[in-house]
Motif scaffolding. Structure first.
Motif, PDB file in Angstrom:
ATOM      1  N   LEU A  72       0.833  -1.205   0.000  1.00 33.91           N
ATOM      2  CA  LEU A  72       0.000   0.000   0.000  1.00 33.91           C
ATOM      3  C   LEU A  72       0.870   1.258   0.000  1.00 33.91           C
ATOM      4  CD1 LEU A  72      -2.654  -1.168   2.609  1.00 33.91           C
ATOM      5  CD2 LEU A  72      -3.122  -0.668   0.204  1.00 33.91           C
ATOM      6  N   SER A  73       1.917   1.250   0.819  1.00 32.45           N
ATOM      7  CA  SER A  73       2.792   2.432   0.917  1.00 32.45           C
ATOM      8  C   SER A  73       3.493   2.729  -0.396  1.00 32.45           C
ATOM      9  CB  SER A  73       3.840   2.221   2.022  1.00 32.45           C
ATOM     10  OG  SER A  73       3.232   2.078   3.286  1.00 32.45           O
ATOM     11  N   MET A  74       3.899   1.688  -1.119  1.00 33.29           N
ATOM     12  CA  MET A  74       4.611   1.900  -2.371  1.00 33.29           C
ATOM     13  C   MET A  74       3.735   2.556  -3.426  1.00 33.29           C
ATOM     14  SD  MET A  74       7.661   1.097  -1.799  1.00 33.29           S
ATOM     15  CE  MET A  74       8.266   1.277  -3.459  1.00 33.29           C
ATOM     16  N   GLY A  75       2.424   2.472  -3.242  1.00 34.06           N
ATOM     17  CA  GLY A  75       1.537   3.152  -4.177  1.00 34.06           C
ATOM     18  C   GLY A  75       1.734   4.658  -4.189  1.00 34.06           C
ATOM     19  N   PHE A  76       2.245   5.203  -3.075  1.00 32.18           N
ATOM     20  CA  PHE A  76       2.443   6.642  -3.017  1.00 32.18           C
ATOM     21  C   PHE A  76       3.597   7.112  -3.902  1.00 32.18           C
ATOM     22  CE2 PHE A  76       0.026   5.943   0.901  1.00 32.18           C
ATOM     23  CZ  PHE A  76      -0.961   6.902   0.736  1.00 32.18           C
ATOM     24  N   SER A  77       4.478   6.198  -4.294  1.00 32.24           N
ATOM     25  CA  SER A  77       5.511   6.574  -5.263  1.00 32.24           C
ATOM     26  C   SER A  77       4.878   6.923  -6.601  1.00 32.24           C
ATOM     27  CB  SER A  77       6.519   5.423  -5.446  1.00 32.24           C
ATOM     28  OG  SER A  77       7.409   5.344  -4.364  1.00 32.24           O
ATOM     29  N   PHE A 106       9.323   4.524  -1.011  1.00 25.47           N
ATOM     30  CA  PHE A 106      10.483   3.847  -0.423  1.00 25.47           C
ATOM     31  C   PHE A 106      10.821   4.429   0.946  1.00 25.47           C
ATOM     32  CE2 PHE A 106      11.009   2.937  -4.929  1.00 25.47           C
ATOM     33  CZ  PHE A 106      11.408   1.610  -4.921  1.00 25.47           C
ATOM     34  N   LEU A 107      10.723   5.744   1.077  1.00 18.80           N
ATOM     35  CA  LEU A 107      10.993   6.378   2.371  1.00 18.80           C
ATOM     36  C   LEU A 107      10.031   5.856   3.437  1.00 18.80           C
ATOM     37  CD1 LEU A 107      11.634  10.063   1.254  1.00 18.80           C
ATOM     38  CD2 LEU A 107      13.271   8.588   2.442  1.00 18.80           C
ATOM     39  N   VAL A 108       8.757   5.764   3.091  1.00 17.49           N
ATOM     40  CA  VAL A 108       7.764   5.279   4.048  1.00 17.49           C
ATOM     41  C   VAL A 108       8.068   3.840   4.440  1.00 17.49           C
ATOM     42  CG1 VAL A 108       5.326   4.741   4.400  1.00 17.49           C
ATOM     43  CG2 VAL A 108       5.979   6.832   3.199  1.00 17.49           C
ATOM     44  N   THR A 224      16.823   5.763  -5.212  1.00 14.02           N
ATOM     45  CA  THR A 224      15.549   5.492  -5.881  1.00 14.02           C
ATOM     46  C   THR A 224      15.233   6.548  -6.948  1.00 14.02           C
ATOM     47  OG1 THR A 224      14.399   6.585  -4.027  1.00 14.02           O
ATOM     48  CG2 THR A 224      14.591   4.192  -3.956  1.00 14.02           C
ATOM     49  N   TYR A 225      15.742   7.751  -6.755  1.00 16.14           N
ATOM     50  CA  TYR A 225      15.588   8.789  -7.784  1.00 16.14           C
ATOM     51  C   TYR A 225      16.278   8.354  -9.077  1.00 16.14           C
ATOM     52  CZ  TYR A 225      15.865  13.469  -9.966  1.00 16.14           C
ATOM     53  OH  TYR A 225      15.761  14.535 -10.816  1.00 16.14           O
ATOM     54  N   LEU A 226      17.427   7.708  -8.942  1.00 16.36           N
ATOM     55  CA  LEU A 226      18.143   7.208 -10.115  1.00 16.36           C
ATOM     56  C   LEU A 226      17.328   6.138 -10.835  1.00 16.36           C
ATOM     57  CD1 LEU A 226      20.658   7.149 -11.877  1.00 16.36           C
ATOM     58  CD2 LEU A 226      21.710   5.573 -10.238  1.00 16.36           C
ATOM     59  N   ILE A 227      16.616   5.305 -10.073  1.00 11.92           N
ATOM     60  CA  ILE A 227      15.754   4.295 -10.691  1.00 11.92           C
ATOM     61  C   ILE A 227      14.681   4.972 -11.545  1.00 11.92           C
ATOM     62  CG2 ILE A 227      14.060   2.471 -10.243  1.00 11.92           C
ATOM     63  CD1 ILE A 227      15.623   1.764  -7.731  1.00 11.92           C
ATOM     64  N   ALA A 228      14.097   6.041 -11.012  1.00 13.36           N
ATOM     65  CA  ALA A 228      13.070   6.766 -11.767  1.00 13.36           C
ATOM     66  C   ALA A 228      13.656   7.427 -13.004  1.00 13.36           C
ATOM     67  CB  ALA A 228      12.406   7.814 -10.864  1.00 13.36           C
ATOM     68  N   ILE A 236       7.492  -3.950  -7.517  1.00 18.44           N
ATOM     69  CA  ILE A 236       6.409  -3.504  -6.636  1.00 18.44           C
ATOM     70  C   ILE A 236       5.836  -2.162  -7.092  1.00 18.44           C
ATOM     71  CG2 ILE A 236       5.709  -3.072  -4.259  1.00 18.44           C
ATOM     72  CD1 ILE A 236       6.581  -5.981  -4.953  1.00 18.44           C
ATOM     73  N   VAL A 237       6.690  -1.160  -7.288  1.00 14.33           N
ATOM     74  CA  VAL A 237       6.187   0.127  -7.794  1.00 14.33           C
ATOM     75  C   VAL A 237       5.550  -0.073  -9.171  1.00 14.33           C
ATOM     76  CG1 VAL A 237       6.754   2.497  -8.400  1.00 14.33           C
ATOM     77  CG2 VAL A 237       7.978   1.381  -6.546  1.00 14.33           C
ATOM     78  N   GLY A 238       6.210  -0.836 -10.015  1.00 12.20           N
ATOM     79  CA  GLY A 238       5.682  -1.079 -11.354  1.00 12.20           C
ATOM     80  C   GLY A 238       4.350  -1.805 -11.339  1.00 12.20           C
ATOM     81  N   SER A 239       4.111  -2.625 -10.308  1.00 11.09           N
ATOM     82  CA  SER A 239       2.827  -3.324 -10.217  1.00 11.09           C
ATOM     83  C   SER A 239       1.692  -2.344  -9.947  1.00 11.09           C
ATOM     84  CB  SER A 239       2.880  -4.382  -9.104  1.00 11.09           C
ATOM     85  OG  SER A 239       3.718  -5.458  -9.472  1.00 11.09           O
TER      86      SER A 239
END
Length: 292
Positions: A72-77, A106-108, A224-228, A236-239
């Motif tokens: 759920l938290s990763m949805g905020f990305s 990721f921070l959360v 994680t900014y580099l990933i973006a 997970i974020v991609g899902s």
């Protein structure tokens, strides 16, 4: 050569002798030097290994709830990035700014110590590499299965709720759909290869965080900014991003599974476990062998 005696017949400690080869420091100053030196690789390895042992020993219910919360938290990305995209539309360099929304989830997850699958490709693998056994391997598969399913359920709930709760205007909804479409523009091979890089970067972040101390937030954000920025694929974020398309009717479930999920999952595991964790473990083993 170091002197063999000092002040009477007391043997000289090698560290004291080394200190005298440089500047003359008080004991307090020598303590400050030791405090400011970065930890040895073996210390980082052991810190992460012990964390992995703790995770492997957690109950199924604790893992499942923590994994659900992480999904759920990763949805905020996705949400943070979509909102920034919506409000920065047309601005020069907007992509560089909107990508700053990506680290939010990721921070959360990391600061709240929730269970994220791609973190476990690093932490939970080190105990198995250190003491290989069928029991440890079974515990690893148990952990991965529970955390992965929990993460996916969380991402699905977030994506479904985001779509059907009608929280935003059409421009924001279009921005969220565009993020998922951007992910699905990759071929399955690109999903896999970009997933390797993402898994490697997440494992690097996990390795750096224990040594970062007050700079933990900076390490998480930069990595994680580099990933973006690179458009690297994270399971997970991609899902969240691609399941939003599925619930909107813009992507078939089979396309989500075969085109995105399986290649990205494999890439994340290869990058996090088979490359970074293995190399880091081998480095520590080599250091120990040389010290003997």
């Amino acid at each position: 050569m170091h002197e063999q005696r000092a002040r009477g017949d007391r043997p000289i400690d090698p560290e004291e002798a080394d200190a005298r080869d440089g500047f003359s420091l008080s004991r307090q100053e020598q303590g400050e030097v030791e405090h400011k030196r970065p930890p040895r690789v073996a210390v980082l390895h052991e810190t992460i290994r012990l964390e992995g042992e703790t995770e492997l020993g957690r109950s199924l219910s604790a893992l499942a709830w923590s994994a659900l919360a992480a999904g759920l938290s990763m949805g905020f990305s996705m949400l943070a990035r979509g909102l920034l995209h919506r409000h920065l539309a047309g601005m020069h360099g907007a992509f560089l700014v909107e990508s700053l929304g990506y680290p939010f989830g990721f921070l959360v997850v990391i600061l709240a110590r929730q269970q994220l699958f791609t973190e476990n490709t690093m932490t939970a693998v080190l105990p198995l590499m250190t003491h290989p056994s069928l029991r440890k391997f079974g515990s690893l598969l148990r952990l991965w299965s529970v955390v992965f399913v929990g993460n996916l359920v969380g991402t699905a709930l977030f994506a479904y709720g985001l779509l059907h709760m009608r929280l935003f205007d059409e421009a924001t909804r279009a921005a969220l759909l565009g993020i998922g479409a951007e992910v699905m523009a990759n071929t399955p091979l690109q999903m896999f290869t970009k997933g390797i890089v993402a898994g490697w970067l997440i494992a690097t972040m996990v390795w750096l965080v224990p040594a970062a101390e007050q700079a933990r937030v900076s390490v998480i954000v930069i990595t994680t900014y580099l990933i973006a920025l690179g458009g690297f694929t994270h399971i997970i974020v991609g899902s969240v991003e691609t399941l939003y398309l599925v619930f909107a009717g813009a992507l078939a479930p089979g396309g989500f599974l075969l085109h995105f999920a399986l290649p990205t999952l494999a890439g994340n595991i290869v990058g996090g476990s088979c490359i970074f964790a293995l190399i880091s473990h081998a480095q520590v083993r080599s250091d120990e062998a040389e010290a003997r």
